[in-house]
Enzyme design. Structure first.
Site, PDB file in Angstrom:
ATOM      1  CG  ASP A 187      -1.949   0.976   1.567  1.00 45.05           C
ATOM      2  OD1 ASP A 187      -2.716   1.183   0.918  1.00 45.05           O
ATOM      3  OD2 ASP A 187      -1.331   2.160   1.955  1.00 45.05           O
ATOM      4  CD  GLU A 224      -2.294   2.543  -3.805  1.00 44.93           C
ATOM      5  OE1 GLU A 224      -3.654   2.834  -3.863  1.00 44.93           O
ATOM      6  OE2 GLU A 224      -1.716   3.275  -2.790  1.00 44.93           O
TER       7      GLU A 224
END
Ligand code: LM2
Length: 473
Positions: A187, A224
């Site tokens: 993330d 990401e």
């Protein structure tokens, strides 16, 4: 770190957003394994701060690295990974280590941890002020230092250049590798320095051979990084040491299906468009962020176009395909289905395989799971015999394994086309299934020359037709 370690004969990753571990285990055994799905991206596993009304995004505010969330306990997580691996389905964890929580009064976590967030004190790890960057807001995406050293939405920003922080993160990752996961989604990778990430990944263990991974296998890492091409930070800073989420994929397809571009241009879809090299790219139409508040992105809400986009993605060899599986929502903050005290309510399964209880389960739509079968059948073949009408009617085959046609125009698709498949009668896998030896949808007859009459009328439920050779498993 770019090998997914899918079990042979499996393909496609599905993001089971906010699902409980026990329910994912059942889904692996009852549906994903038998249908040949390759893997599941699961919601964050680490303890998060409890936010009033329990929005989905509380899970992106870690308070410790204990495995205690609304999805379940550590025991339930372990059991899920074991059962999914046994069903031939790999597990990838969404790991959040760019930051901890934002500021909260009396912060309490889903596993009972507390934190003094204003003072950067997280005794559950433990982290203290030394472990964070000095507080500043991210407000300039033209400045890489600002994006990586300041706070994303007020979330306290860990300093991954510190040995102590690296050690905590590596321990967290190693523990999930121990129980048999195949990799992880990083993330907010764009908000961390590539050199720090490289060090962290390199210290993570090999995959656990007790879960049928080859010895010496490295975890699959996908990072990401949102790069639409106009900021200081580029996806090419990350793809040498791990895969990267290719955000341009969904926007380009959504734009085309929304009439802002023509499908005929997708004849050279891939790197030629400025996308990452295929094996470095995780591709998707929407994800849990872009499906909220990005009106230009197709989602389950515009289902006909969405199914066309997903079918194209699964039919096309470019990238590692990820399917979004959502709960129904009508606002950004809307929480997942839950009871009055905040426990998640799992989907029920209807007789036609779809979900109830407020869950969309795109992966259980016939047009979607049947295209996963198509992707398995077409594995390791190229795009051949591209055809288009000069506008938005397109067709192509995958070696001699599969053939797909898409009608993105406002008039009927009626063509005799070369399919490259063996002569025979095929069921269109979009409009139906093969049941008791009959197609419940359209049939396509491929003649001795490999040609067939293909028809997709504008008023049909779906704008796609797809046929493929049998999958043997
Ligand atoms: C991600 N990738 O980089 C996730 O995919 C995305 O879902 C996360 O944001 C984000 N990074 C941080 O991990 C979500 C959500 C935000 C939410 C954060 C933290 O999109 O809106 O921010 O999770 O829970 C929320 C509030 C925001 C507030 C912040 C801190 O919406 O207004 O900022 O919490 O309290 C003051």
């Amino acid at each position: 770190q770019k090998d997914l370690h899918y079990v042979p004969g499996h393909n496609g990753m599905v993001h089971l957003f906010e699902w409980k571990w026990g329910k994912i285990a059942e889904e692996c055994e009852n549906f994903l394994g038998p249908m040949g799905f390759g893997g599941v991206q699961v919601s964050p596993i680490q303890e998060n701060v409890i936010v009033k009304n329990r929005p989905w995004w509380e899970r992106y505010q870690p308070i410790s690295y204990k495995w205690a969330t609304r999805s379940g306990t550590a025991e339930e997580f372990k059991d899920m990974v074991r059962r999914c691996n046994n069903a031939g389905v790999r597990i990838y964890v969404d790991v959040v280590f760019n930051h901890m929580t934002g500021n909260h009064k009396n912060a309490k976590g889903t596993g009972g941890s507390t934190a003094d967030t204003q003072n950067f004190n997280y005794p559950g790890v433990p982290y203290s002020g030394f472990d964070f960057h000095v507080s500043c807001p991210i407000n300039n995406y033209q400045d890489a230092g600002n994006v990586r050293n300041c706070e994303l939405s007020g979330l306290h920003d860990l300093d991954q250049s510190k040995e102590y922080v690296r050690e905590k993160i590596v321990n967290f990752l190693n523990k999930i590798i121990d129980v048999g996961v195949a990799g992880y989604r990083v993330d907010a990778a764009k908000h961390m320095w590539p050199e720090d990430l490289k060090v962290i990944y390199s210290r993570v263990k090999n995959l656990n051979p007790e879960h049928n991974f080859p010895s010496g296998a490295r975890p699959y890492v996908f990072q990401e990084v949102i790069d639409y091409g106009s900021e200081a930070i580029s996806k090419y800073e990350y793809n040498s040491f791990g895969a990267v989420t290719e955000f341009r994929y969904g926007i380009e397809l959504s734009n085309a299906l929304n009439g802002k571009n023509q499908l005929k241009w997708f004849s050279n879809w891939g790197e030629a468009w400025g996308l990452l090299p295929s094996q470095d790219a995780v591709v998707f139409i929407d994800n849990h962020d872009t499906q909220r508040g990005h009106p230009e992105i197709l989602t389950y809400k515009s289902s006909k176009k969405y199914k066309m986009a997903v079918a194209f993605m699964l039919a096309h060899p470019y990238g590692t395909a990820r399917i979004m599986s959502s709960f129904a929502f009508d606002s950004f903050d809307a929480n997942p289905p839950q009871d009055s005290i905040g426990n998640l309510i799992s989907p029920t399964i209807n007789s036609d395989k779809t979900c109830g209880n407020g869950w969309i389960c795109e992966h259980r739509w016939r047009q979607v799971y049947n295209m996963v079968r198509f992707r398995i059948a077409a594995n390791n073949t190229d795009v051949n015999n591209w055809w288009d009408n000069g506008q938005n009617q397109i067709a192509f085959s995958r070696g001699n394994a599969g053939f797909i046609a898409i009608n993105g125009d406002g008039h009927d698709f009626k063509q005799h086309l070369y399919t490259s498949l063996q002569p025979g009668i095929y069921c269109d896998v979009i409009s139906g299934n093969l049941e008791n030896n009959v197609c419940t949808g359209k049939t396509v007859t491929v003649d001795q020359n490999g040609k067939a009459y293909i028809e997709i009328l504008v008023n049909e439920e779906d704008g796609v037709l797809a046929i493929h050779r049998q999958v043997n498993n």
